[in-house]
Structure formats: C-alpha cells, structure tokens
Scaffold this motif. Sequence first.
Motif: not given
Length: 348
Positions: A193-198, A214-217, A222-224, A232-236
Amino acid sequence: MKNKIHMKQYYDLIFITNLPSFYKIKLYNEIALQKKILVIYTGDTAKERNKNFFNGTPNFRYYYLQGNIIKKIYFTIQILLKLNYNHLVLGGWDSLIMWIANFFSSKRKNGVIIESTCYESSTKGLKYIIKQIFLSHTSIAFTCGSPHSRLIKKLKFKGKIIETGGVGLINCQKRPHYIHKNTIKNFLYVGRLVDVKNIEFLIQEFNQFPESNLTIVGEGKLESYLKSISNNNITFLGHINNEELPNIYKTHDVFILPSLSETWGLVVEEALNNGLPVIVSNRVGCHENLIKENYNGFVYAVNDHDMFKKYIKQITKPEIYNRLVYNISNIDFQQQAYKQISSFVNLS
C-alpha cells in the motif's frame, strides 16, 4: 547450505544479488538441481517489505556479505579473483558492489539481470552513459520480458540477450479448472500500500461501482489514508502469507494491478495461475509477455478512468468473463517456469 567458501571450489554460476526473496530462492533451487551454484547476498535493505517476502528454504550454497561496504567489496573481490567459475550473474547495476564485481570479473563470464523496463528507466543524459559503461563489460543480458529487452537495445548493448520470461518462480498451483460463472463482482488487489501502486485510483473507481466488491490485500504506509476514502464495498485484509494467497485468489473473480510503475508484476502471474482474468495498467512490466488483450485480461492506459471503467463493465459480462477464464485454464504455467530455469541452466 550456508557454508564458508572454499576458494578452490568450482561453480557453474555465481549469482550476486541483494536479498533472498522467496521467488528467487525457488528459482535458484531449481537451477541448483542441474548446476553447481553459489549465491552471494549483498545484504542491501528492502523498504516496505514484510518478512514473508523473504521466506524460503535454500538448497544451494549461499553467503551473506558481512560488515561495512569496504569489507563487502574486499570479500567480493577475493571471491572473484580466487574462485573458479564459468558465469557471474549480477542482479542489477544499481549498487557499488555490482559495479566492482562486474569490472573485477572477465567480461566473457559476466551477465546481468535486467528487471528495469523502457517505461521507467532513463536512456538519456548521464544515466544513459553510466548504464552503457556498465554494459560495456558484460556479455549477457538476462531480460525479464519485451520492455526490458527494448531498454537494453536502446542502450546499444552489443552482447547476447536472453529473455527469461520472469523475475523468479511463483508458488505454482495445479492448472486451474474452468468454472462457469453468471455473476462477476469480486475484484482483488494484492501488493504493498504505497504510492507507486496507485491504489487511490483503484478506490476512486470502485467507490463508483457499489454493486462490485474490491478486496485489498497488503500493508503499507498509505493504509490508514486509503481506508479513510473507501466506501463499504471495499475491504482491507492486511498481510496474508504467501502460502495462503491461493485461497484468496480462488474466492475472487478478477485481479487488478493499477501501478504507476511496475518492473514486472509477480502477482499477475500468481493471479493467472489461480484462474483469474486480470486488468492491469500499461506500466506493469509483464503485460506485453503475459497478457493477451481480450484473451486472458485487459490492459488500460495508466490513470485513464474512462478506459478502466470500460474494461470493468466488459469483464463483468458473463460471456466475456467466462471466455477469458476458459482460455486461462489452458495456459501451461509449468512451461513458463521451465523457460526461466533453462535460461540459466543452458548457458554454454
């Protein structure tokens, strides 16, 4: 096998690289089944990498350079002057140790792994000249894919170019079975979870697709912030061990990598290997070699919101999605691994 190096020993290949990533260890293990190799780790740090990135059991001889930079350079020179070896494979051109090794070893023995691409690597000015100087004492360039080979050609490299087809070996799964789906709504991102990953771009888009998930692993600085702008449709899910990732891939429908810059994209290989069609930006280094448009995925122009939306809408149509999944089920992933291994094993 972390051993003291006996200076009278012979090696088919000596690799000098920075850190023992799991996918490199798997590659070296396979090469070591057929060739006698030594891997020297320079011990350079890798920022924002979790410990799982370095997991793996090496079945080859390896050595960590110890001490300050002067001691590391001294020991590297001693190895190259006293050991008998056929090929030296350098893991890049970005560190002083790589430069020292390159010029203390015979040019005919020297090879360099090129993981940079023509997308992000400069071929102008002083950097262009510096890279040409390095390459002037190298006889083989091991390029990961097409944009990496184009970079070397732009630098007017006159040696042999071997396109390996990857940066290391994934935890390869059995060939995925074709499973027909009528509903496609679960999307997945895996990475830092960094800038270059966009990822902010990705979140902005999925905030507009409430019917899709969308699930983010992954984890990172940048996580916070990313959580704060997500609907609500996005899960970390945070960090997931490499061994557990196949279960994550197989509970999703589509993999997305929106990077601003990505020299290869090992997670794209993993996603395809687990049966997922992919959507990636055109700055992901592997897209030319691994993704066939409208066959196993789609490639959009980086930060092009309209193009991205178009592919999201297309891939959620069952007739398109199921065709992509069927095509992926026929890909021979073992052959892709064999190409990397043979690139080094078949050196004369």
